[in-house]
Design a protein around this motif. Structure first.
Motif, PDB file in Angstrom:
ATOM      1  N   GLU A 275       0.820  -1.217   0.000  1.00 26.22           N
ATOM      2  CA  GLU A 275       0.000   0.000   0.000  1.00 26.22           C
ATOM      3  C   GLU A 275       0.853   1.265   0.000  1.00 26.22           C
ATOM      4  O   GLU A 275       0.315   2.374  -0.080  1.00 26.22           O
ATOM      5  N   ARG A 344       1.062   8.278   2.314  1.00 28.69           N
ATOM      6  CA  ARG A 344       0.306   7.614   1.249  1.00 28.69           C
ATOM      7  C   ARG A 344      -0.557   8.600   0.469  1.00 28.69           C
ATOM      8  O   ARG A 344      -1.284   8.207  -0.432  1.00 28.69           O
ATOM      9  N   GLU A 357      -7.735   2.118   1.425  1.00 31.66           N
ATOM     10  CA  GLU A 357      -6.537   2.605   0.740  1.00 31.66           C
ATOM     11  C   GLU A 357      -6.276   1.871  -0.564  1.00 31.66           C
ATOM     12  O   GLU A 357      -6.886   0.841  -0.859  1.00 31.66           O
ATOM     13  N   ASP A 358      -5.330   2.432  -1.324  1.00 35.64           N
ATOM     14  CA  ASP A 358      -4.917   1.839  -2.590  1.00 35.64           C
ATOM     15  C   ASP A 358      -3.829   0.791  -2.354  1.00 35.64           C
ATOM     16  O   ASP A 358      -3.056   0.896  -1.391  1.00 35.64           O
ATOM     17  N   PHE A 360      -0.692  -1.278  -4.569  1.00 32.91           N
ATOM     18  CA  PHE A 360       0.105  -1.136  -5.785  1.00 32.91           C
ATOM     19  C   PHE A 360       0.908  -2.397  -6.082  1.00 32.91           C
ATOM     20  O   PHE A 360       1.297  -3.129  -5.161  1.00 32.91           O
ATOM     21  N   THR A 379      -1.526   0.084 -10.317  1.00 34.05           N
ATOM     22  CA  THR A 379      -2.425   0.163  -9.170  1.00 34.05           C
ATOM     23  C   THR A 379      -3.383  -1.019  -9.248  1.00 34.05           C
ATOM     24  O   THR A 379      -4.107  -1.178 -10.236  1.00 34.05           O
ATOM     25  N   TYR A 381      -5.660  -2.077  -6.545  1.00 33.51           N
ATOM     26  CA  TYR A 381      -6.935  -1.728  -5.923  1.00 33.51           C
ATOM     27  C   TYR A 381      -6.983  -0.241  -5.628  1.00 33.51           C
ATOM     28  O   TYR A 381      -5.980   0.338  -5.187  1.00 33.51           O
ATOM     29  N   LYS A 382      -8.139   0.351  -5.823  1.00 42.69           N
ATOM     30  CA  LYS A 382      -8.388   1.725  -5.397  1.00 42.69           C
ATOM     31  C   LYS A 382      -9.372   1.694  -4.224  1.00 42.69           C
ATOM     32  O   LYS A 382     -10.413   1.031  -4.291  1.00 42.69           O
ATOM     33  N   ASP A 383      -9.029   2.406  -3.156  1.00 43.42           N
ATOM     34  CA  ASP A 383      -9.907   2.528  -1.984  1.00 43.42           C
ATOM     35  C   ASP A 383     -10.419   1.163  -1.520  1.00 43.42           C
ATOM     36  O   ASP A 383     -11.616   0.940  -1.349  1.00 43.42           O
TER      37      ASP A 383
END
Length: 395
Positions: A275, A344, A357-358, A360, A379, A381-383
């Protein structure tokens, strides 16, 4: 007598602001400062000290003090260290915790005393779900999330089969559960190896099994000294081309200097999910990474980044309530608001007080100075909301 009473009252009123300003908020920080795992604890300690330096030791007008405690890489010792911080040192916050089994053993000591508990690393599934608590917050992640991101990466890259290795303790089981939750291919084999003070560091038998399994890749979770030992043996076995390495919490800023020194080039180009990364483009992260490298001569790790954020989170909440921690609801609300500049970038909490959170995909590279490090290449996952949030009673 009336004159004396008036003078005494006036003196007490004048003294009140000074007393408020003189109050010190104490933060107990539990990490591993002995045993070979102290390399992680030292990075966290360095990052906490850097955060305190950036804050000038203050949260607004309130002085901050950090008391470090050694968990000795053991649940019993971690609980004893936590008990001392809570009962004898009477700290206001307890933060830190590398290991899930240490955090699980220590949680009640903090929460039963109505202190605020902030994990800067460990993210056991229980504490994100059924054992969630209004006084528990995290500046890291829930254990399953990082390997879940890796499972998605493997799917995207078309990997059809996998061999899995991790240490046999709470976090290791969560990591395996995480990658199995998202990976759509076949698990050809799985080894959960001995962990603790006498952790297994010879993986030759497991690597031979992995090679013979016919898997298209190997997924591992080995933090600290075990990670370096695994990479060394993986390199010596010449498995880079036949069994590509996908890892979480194994290849990082703590292991890479030793791997570079030993010239284990098989780690270059390997993929890991996280993350945080030293290349994240925001002002807080640039300052943290630049000043850490200048002060300590190396890149910080994600352990350090999360610890730095933990101190900044605490400072933001203490400043928001003007140093008065007596209104617990107001204090919790100030923590939940997360009104600080995170390394972050944007930082926010979910309903169970775990970060949303994202995540990476990071690749091991050589930087412009010839130093082995990582960079973000995608990326995943987003949020992201952790998979146990729905089990938390605070929903």
């Amino acid at each position: 007598m009336k004159t004396s009473l008036k003078l005494a009252l006036a003196a007490s009123l004048l003294a009140t602001p000074a007393l408020a300003q003189d109050k010190t908020v104490k933060i107990g920080f539990v990490t591993t400062l002995t045993t070979p795992a102290a390399v992680i604890g030292k990075d966290m300690e360095n990052s906490v000290n850097l955060a305190m330096e950036h804050l000038g030791g203050m949260a607004g007008d309130t002085k901050l003090e950090v008391i470090f405690a050694d968990d000795q890489f053991a649940p019993e010792a971690g609980k004893q260290a936590t008990d001392k911080l809570v009962q004898q040192d009477d700290v206001d916050f307890v933060a830190g915790y590398i290991w899930s089994h240490v955090l699980l053993a220590s949680r009640k000591s903090v929460l039963d005393a109505d202190k605020i508990l902030i994990s800067a690393n460990a993210g056991p599934s229980q504490m994100a779900g059924k054992l969630c608590d209004k006084n528990f917050f995290s500046t890291s992640w829930q254990n399953d999330e990082t390997p879940m991101a890796m499972g998605e990466v493997l799917n995207k890259q078309g990997v059809k089969s996998l061999y899995v290795m991790a240490p046999n303790y709470a976090a290791g089981k969560d990591m395996v559960a995480g990658v199995e939750r998202t990976f759509k291919g076949e698990i050809k084999g799985k080894d959960l190896t001995k962990w603790g003070a006498d952790a297994q560091l010879d993986f030759s038998a497991e690597l031979a099994k992995a090679k013979a399994s016919g898997a298209e890749g190997i997924f591992v979770f080995y933090p600290g000294a075990a990670g370096g030992a695994f990479i060394k043996q993986y390199d010596q076995a010449g498995l880079k081309d036949s069994l590509p390495l996908y890892s979480v919490f194994t290849v990082d800023a703590l292991s890479l200097p030793r791997l570079q020194s030993a010239d284990f080039k098989s780690v270059l180009g390997s993929k890991t999910t996280q993350e945080w990364d030293p290349t994240l483009d925001n002002e807080a992260n640039k300052r943290f990474v630049t000043d850490y490298k200048a002060k300590y001569g190396a890149y910080p790790s994600f352990y350090g980044a999360q610890s730095y954020d933990a101190i900044m989170l605490i400072a933001s909440a203490v400043e928001a309530v003007g140093g008065d921690l007596s209104d617990r609801d107001a204090l919790r609300a100030a923590i939940k608001a997360a009104n600080f500049d995170s390394v972050r970038g944007n930082f926010k909490f979910g309903t169970n007080n775990m970060p949303v959170e994202d995540f990476f995909l990071r690749e091991v590279i050589v930087d412009e100075d010839g130093v082995w490090t990582t960079k973000v290449v995608d990326t995943v996952y987003k949020d992201m909301v952790d998979p146990y949030a729905s089990e938390c009673s605070m929903n």
